[in-house]
Structure formats: structure tokens, C-alpha cells
Scaffold this active site. Structure first.
Site, short mmCIF file in Angstrom:
data_model
loop_
_atom_site.label_atom_id
_atom_site.label_comp_id
_atom_site.label_asym_id
_atom_site.label_seq_id
_atom_site.Cartn_x
_atom_site.Cartn_y
_atom_site.Cartn_z
N ASP A 46 0.85 -1.21 0.00
CA ASP A 46 0.00 0.00 0.00
C ASP A 46 0.88 1.25 0.00
OD1 ASP A 46 -3.12 -0.76 1.26
OD2 ASP A 46 -1.52 -2.22 1.55
N GLU A 69 -5.28 7.45 0.11
CA GLU A 69 -5.72 6.80 1.36
C GLU A 69 -4.68 6.80 2.47
OE1 GLU A 69 -7.27 2.79 1.07
OE2 GLU A 69 -8.04 2.94 3.12
N ASP A 120 -6.52 5.17 -4.40
CA ASP A 120 -6.46 4.07 -3.44
C ASP A 120 -5.31 3.18 -3.93
OD1 ASP A 120 -6.76 2.14 -1.57
OD2 ASP A 120 -8.93 2.02 -1.74
N ILE A 122 -3.91 0.47 -2.75
CA ILE A 122 -4.42 -0.90 -2.86
C ILE A 122 -5.84 -0.88 -2.35
CG2 ILE A 122 -4.30 -3.30 -2.14
CD1 ILE A 122 -1.44 -3.26 -2.09
N ASP A 123 -6.78 -0.98 -3.25
CA ASP A 123 -8.17 -1.13 -2.87
C ASP A 123 -8.40 -2.62 -2.70
OD1 ASP A 123 -10.84 -0.50 -2.42
OD2 ASP A 123 -11.33 -0.75 -4.53
N THR A 125 -7.34 -4.35 0.30
CA THR A 125 -6.13 -4.88 0.94
C THR A 125 -6.38 -6.28 1.50
OG1 THR A 125 -5.50 -2.63 1.48
CG2 THR A 125 -4.32 -4.35 2.63
N HIS A 213 -18.51 -5.18 4.69
CA HIS A 213 -18.52 -4.06 3.73
C HIS A 213 -19.84 -3.96 2.97
CE1 HIS A 213 -13.82 -4.22 3.49
NE2 HIS A 213 -14.28 -3.89 4.69
N SER A 237 -12.55 -5.30 -3.90
CA SER A 237 -12.05 -4.10 -4.59
C SER A 237 -12.94 -3.60 -5.72
CB SER A 237 -10.63 -4.34 -5.13
OG SER A 237 -10.66 -4.98 -6.39
N LYS A 240 -14.93 -5.04 -9.01
CA LYS A 240 -16.38 -5.21 -9.21
C LYS A 240 -16.91 -4.21 -10.24
CE LYS A 240 -17.25 -5.03 -4.62
NZ LYS A 240 -15.92 -5.32 -4.04
N ASP A 269 -12.53 4.91 -3.04
CA ASP A 269 -13.09 3.57 -3.25
C ASP A 269 -14.07 3.54 -4.42
OD1 ASP A 269 -11.75 2.16 -1.27
OD2 ASP A 269 -13.17 2.76 0.29
#
Ligand code: AMP
Ligand code: MG
Length: 327
Positions: A46, A69, A120, A122-123, A125, A213, A237, A240, A269
């Protein structure tokens, strides 16, 4: 303005960051992460990815604001981790030193303004740590409108239903110019569009892997009510968004988890994924049908939940949610 420079810079930046993430993941021992104040995990990748993207953006567009982020404060308290991050960044940026890496990471601590980038690094993680999907998500926002998006998904096959296709997909979009994808390591892009057919993929929806989430039970009920017959595809992440944009699924539902009903989504995000879906012919709103607000702050205080669709079922999803709310 055609945003060609911005698009090329975004592509170059996320590609370098994705390469760093892939190297960390290949060499990672166990679940090698730190815990942030909100208890979410953050890894060497990240920080390294954010350093590389911010370094590239500040060099190319010195005046631009970046809202990303991560920040380096936690990292500075763990000198061993900082050393590791620096070593990875040096593989891509020869002049990297630990102080420079911290400066690049903190170049991402800007605030939402008239023109800004949001990142982001790493979206997903948790997906990264589980060997599942994750993404490097970068978007340029002007006056609250996403103009350019680059979304690198290193673990996403180029064709979901073809296991022999290459792994690693890069999605790109510029407002008014459509959306496209390419193998992560190549430069040949193909245009993508949402799937409005009633075939297998067109009657499938995507949702998070992490139950915290979203609201999986409600998502399932809503999907069924609007005629989605296939079981959900669970993916970490903004991959999608990529799945809806290129027609792997008709719908992406992200309804507030009963465990955190007042959660507010973060701009990084959603900004990149949202433009990619819209430019592929789809729709993105919150659960009340309101546009996502990228102009107020890093938390989207005026929105709750996110509905992403191929367009055809969007209104039906929102009507169904109103109905469910009344019963
Ligand atoms: P996903 O991989 O789609 O499950 O989403 C990952 C993102 O979920 C992370 O980047 C977090 O910012 C975000 N997140 C963390 N907690 C929540 C929550 N309670 N509801 C929705 N999203 C969350
Ligand atoms: Mg994220």
C-alpha cells in the site's frame, strides 16, 4: 480538453504501482501487514504503491492536489517496514530514499478541491492479503466530476469466463471518450461496454467478499426482486466496477452493513470505478438514486450505499429498496 496527458500519466502511474504490488505479493511471507487506527490492514505494498503513484503525478503535474488513502506517520514508527518499502520503491525509482518515500506518500495528503486526483494505492487490501482480487485505483476529479480513471486489477483475468486468458487487467476511461481495457502489461486497448442481455452474465450480480462491507442478505433479496437469477459473484475491490463495465455482471450492490449503518463511503473507493462504468454505458448512484458526491470531502457524507448497474435494472433496484424500507 482531451485529457490525453492526464490519461497517459494515470496509466503509467498505476502500472508501476501494480508491478510493485505483484512483487510484494510474490515475495510476501504470511499476512505481513500493520494495523491502522481504524483496525484496517495496510501493507508494504500500500505504501510503496502510493509513493510511486504520487511521485509520478507530482513530477508530471506539480500543481495538482492528490487525495490518497495512506499517510506515512504510522510507517515512520516502524523503521524496518519503512526500509522494506524503500527497497521496493527503489526497484522502480532509483533515487528513492526513506525520507523521499515518506515525502511522496505524504504528497497524497491533500484535500478535495476544484481539481484533484484521488488514489487508493491498494483497494481491497484484505483481498490482496488473501491472494484474491485487489486494485490500484486512480481518478482525476474536476468540479466534482470524475474526468479520467485508471484502474489496475493485477489478479483479474482479461476474460472472466476464460481461465486461459491472461491475468491482469487495466481499465481506463476518460469522460466523453468511452471506457476500455487492456492486458496489464500491454498497450493494446479494446473498448468495453456493459452487458444488457439476459444471458448468464447479464443475470448475475457482484458484491464484496467481506460481509462487513455490505449487507449480503439484503443484497441477495434485492437482486432476486429485480430478476437476478444467478448466485452472486463475490469479489474484492473496484474490480467489481470493472466486472459490470465489461459485462461480467449486470449489477454491483453495496448496501450499508447492519454492523455499521452510518458508514460513509470514501471517494477513492469509487471515483475510478464509477467513471469506467458510466463510460461503458452503465449507471452509478447511491442507494437513494443520488449521484455520488466527489466534491465535498474524502468521505461521501451525502451518500449512503452504492448501486452500480448496466442501466436496465437501476430504477428497479432503487424502487425495490424503497419498498423494502416501507415494510
Ligand atoms: P471491498 O473490497 O469492495 O469489500 O471494499 C474494500 C473497501 O471497503 C476498503 O477500501 C474500505 O475503505 C471499505 N470499507 C471499510 N469498512 C467498510 C464498511 N463498513 N462498509 C463499506 N465499506 C467499507
Ligand atoms: Mg479501498
Amino acid at each position: 480538453m482531451n485529457y490525453d496527458r492526464e490519461k497517459q500519466a494515470a496509466i503509467a502511474a498505476v502500472r508501476r504501482a501494480a508491478a510493485l504490488c505483484q512483487q510484494v505479493r510474490a515475495e510476501m511471507v504470511g499476512a505481513d501487514s500493520l494495523e491502522k487506527g481504524d483496525r484496517s490492514p495496510v501493507t508494504v505494498a500500500d505504501f510503496g504503491a502510493q509513493a510511486l503513484v504520487c511521485q509520478h503525478l507530482t513530477k508530471t503535474f506539480p500543481q495538482d492536489v492528490i487525495v490518497a488513502e495512506e499517510d506515512s506517520s504510522e510507517l515512520q514508527q516502524h523503521s524496518d517496514k519503512l526500509r522494506q518499502v524503500t527497497q521496493y520503491v527503489q526497484r522502480f525509482q532509483l533515487d528513492a530514499t526513506s525520507p523521499a518515500v515518506c515525502t511522496w506518500i505524504d504528497a497524497g495528503n491533500g484535500s478535495v478541491s476544484e481539481r484533484y486526483w484521488t488514489l487508493d494505492p491498494i483497494d481491497g487490501t484484505k483481498g490482496f492479503l488473501r491472494n484474491d482480487q485487489y486494485a490500484i485505483a486512480l481518478a482525476l476529479v474536476e468540479k466534482g466530476q470524475v474526468k479520467v480513471a485508471a484502474l489496475a486489477c493485477p489478479a483479474l483475468p482479461l476474460r472472466l469466463d476464460d481461465p486461459s486468458s491472461e491475468t491482469g487487467t487495466l481499465f481506463v476511461a476518460v469522460r466523453g471518450q468511452g471506457a476500455a481495457m487492456a492486458p496489464l502489461g500491454e498497450t493494446v486497448f479494446e473498448p468495453i461496454s456493459v452487458n444488457q442481455a439476459a444471458d448468464e452474465a447479464g443475470s448475475r450480480f457482484v458484491e464484496s467478499v467481506e460481509s462487513a462491507h455490505g449487507h449480503h442478505a439484503l443484497q441477495q433479496a434485492v437482486a432476486q426482486a429485480v430478476g437476478i437469477t444467478q448466485p452472486s459473484l463475490r469479489m474484492d475491490s473496484q474490480a467489481k466496477y470493472g466486472a459490470v463495465a465489461r459485462g461480467d455482471a449486470a449489477l454491483y450492490l453495496r448496501l450499508p452493513s447492519p454492523k455499521s449503518p452510518n458508514y460513509r463511503e470514501k471517494i477513492w473507493d469509487h471515483a475510478a470505478g464509477a467513471l469506467i462504468v458510466e463510460e461503458a454505458g452503465g449507471r452509478v448512484t447511491d442507494m437513494y438514486g443520488q449521484p455520488l458526491d466527489f466534491s465535498s470531502g474524502y468521505k461521501m457524507e451525502h451518500n449512503q450505499g452504492v448501486i452500480v448497474s448496466n442501466g436496465t435494472r437501476h430504477a428497479a433496484v432503487i424502487e425495490t429498496l424503497v419498498k423494502f424500507d416501507q415494510t
